[in-house]
Design a protein around this motif. Structure first.
Motif, PDB file in Angstrom:
ATOM      1  N   GLY A 274       0.802  -1.215   0.000  1.00  0.00           N
ATOM      2  CA  GLY A 274       0.000   0.000   0.000  1.00  0.00           C
ATOM      3  C   GLY A 274       0.834   1.263   0.000  1.00  0.00           C
ATOM      4  N   ASP A 275       2.132   1.125  -0.240  1.00  0.00           N
ATOM      5  CA  ASP A 275       3.040   2.267  -0.246  1.00  0.00           C
ATOM      6  C   ASP A 275       3.771   2.331  -1.578  1.00  0.00           C
ATOM      7  OD1 ASP A 275       2.642   2.976   2.545  1.00  0.00           O
ATOM      8  OD2 ASP A 275       3.825   1.207   3.027  1.00  0.00           O
ATOM      9  N   ALA A 276       4.010   3.530  -2.055  1.00  0.00           N
ATOM     10  CA  ALA A 276       4.816   3.723  -3.256  1.00  0.00           C
ATOM     11  C   ALA A 276       5.721   4.921  -3.041  1.00  0.00           C
ATOM     12  CB  ALA A 276       3.932   3.954  -4.480  1.00  0.00           C
ATOM     13  N   GLY A 277       6.929   4.816  -3.515  1.00  0.00           N
ATOM     14  CA  GLY A 277       7.867   5.927  -3.483  1.00  0.00           C
ATOM     15  C   GLY A 277       8.325   6.223  -4.894  1.00  0.00           C
ATOM     16  N   LEU A 278       8.293   7.496  -5.258  1.00  0.00           N
ATOM     17  CA  LEU A 278       8.748   7.943  -6.566  1.00  0.00           C
ATOM     18  C   LEU A 278       9.831   8.986  -6.372  1.00  0.00           C
ATOM     19  CD1 LEU A 278       5.276   8.545  -8.301  1.00  0.00           C
ATOM     20  CD2 LEU A 278       6.620   6.431  -8.256  1.00  0.00           C
ATOM     21  N   VAL A 279      10.714   9.095  -7.346  1.00  0.00           N
ATOM     22  CA  VAL A 279      11.743  10.123  -7.315  1.00  0.00           C
ATOM     23  C   VAL A 279      11.702  10.914  -8.615  1.00  0.00           C
ATOM     24  CG1 VAL A 279      13.300   8.978  -5.692  1.00  0.00           C
ATOM     25  CG2 VAL A 279      13.513   8.504  -8.150  1.00  0.00           C
ATOM     26  N   ALA A 280      12.104  12.178  -8.524  1.00  0.00           N
ATOM     27  CA  ALA A 280      12.292  13.034  -9.687  1.00  0.00           C
ATOM     28  C   ALA A 280      13.787  13.066  -9.967  1.00  0.00           C
ATOM     29  CB  ALA A 280      11.767  14.444  -9.417  1.00  0.00           C
ATOM     30  N   VAL A 281      14.147  12.826 -11.231  1.00  0.00           N
ATOM     31  CA  VAL A 281      15.550  12.736 -11.627  1.00  0.00           C
ATOM     32  C   VAL A 281      15.815  13.739 -12.742  1.00  0.00           C
ATOM     33  CG1 VAL A 281      17.349  11.200 -12.525  1.00  0.00           C
ATOM     34  CG2 VAL A 281      15.564  10.284 -11.020  1.00  0.00           C
TER      35      VAL A 281
END
Length: 168
Positions: free
Chosen positions: A55-62
């Motif tokens: 139920g968790d998601a992590g995204l990054v901006a690159v």
């Protein structure tokens, strides 16, 4: 030269990104705008990342191979609130105002609404963080309430706004 938001790539956070995310969250302005404490080690963040569930998601901006921001999406697990998720994000101080926050927010809204079937996205933002509030409002978040003395930050209590966006 300011990067264009089209130059920013948003992707899933990988364990190898944790040192860069730790750097982002260690920036004075970035940590000022979150509930994160300063001086969190890479090891502590790696342990927390390892404990995330489905139920968790992590995204990054690159940008140009460098992580310049991150956003987390956390779905409520109780049955009667399974349509709700909350989010928190931060952008590296050197890249604030250049489109990373908008790119992260657009990606997480897409993930939440088109893939996870989230009806309600929630967040809390410090009431004096006008730049973040304007960004959230631009993406359809509405103010729902004020939490007085919500958190202790930099030697004083600070208020927080509750904001939410309902999927169309």
């Amino acid at each position: 030269m300011d990067p264009r938001s089209s130059d920013i790539v948003v992707r899933a956070m990988e364990p190898a990104d944790i040192p860069a995310v730790t750097e982002v969250l260690g920036q004075p302005r970035a940590v000022w705008g979150t509930l994160q404490p300063p001086f969190v080690s890479v090891d502590a963040r790696q342990k927390r990342h390892a404990e995330t569930g489905p139920g968790d998601a992590g995204l990054v901006a690159v940008l140009d191979g460098r992580v310049i921001g991150s956003i987390g999406l956390h779905r409520d697990r109780p049955h009667r609130r399974s349509h709700v998720a909350s989010l928190g994000m931060a952008v590296h101080d050197a890249y604030a105002g250049r489109g990373a926050g908008a790119a992260l927010l657009a990606a997480v809204i897409d993930l939440a609404e088109r893939w996870w079937n989230i009806k309600r996205l929630e967040l809390n933002v410090y009431a004096d963080n006008t730049r973040a509030i304007a960004l959230y409002e631009r993406f359809g978040f509405q103010r729902e309430g004020l939490h007085r003395a919500y958190a202790w930050r930099d030697g004083a209590y600070v208020d927080s706004l509750s904001m939410a966006r309902l999927a169309l």
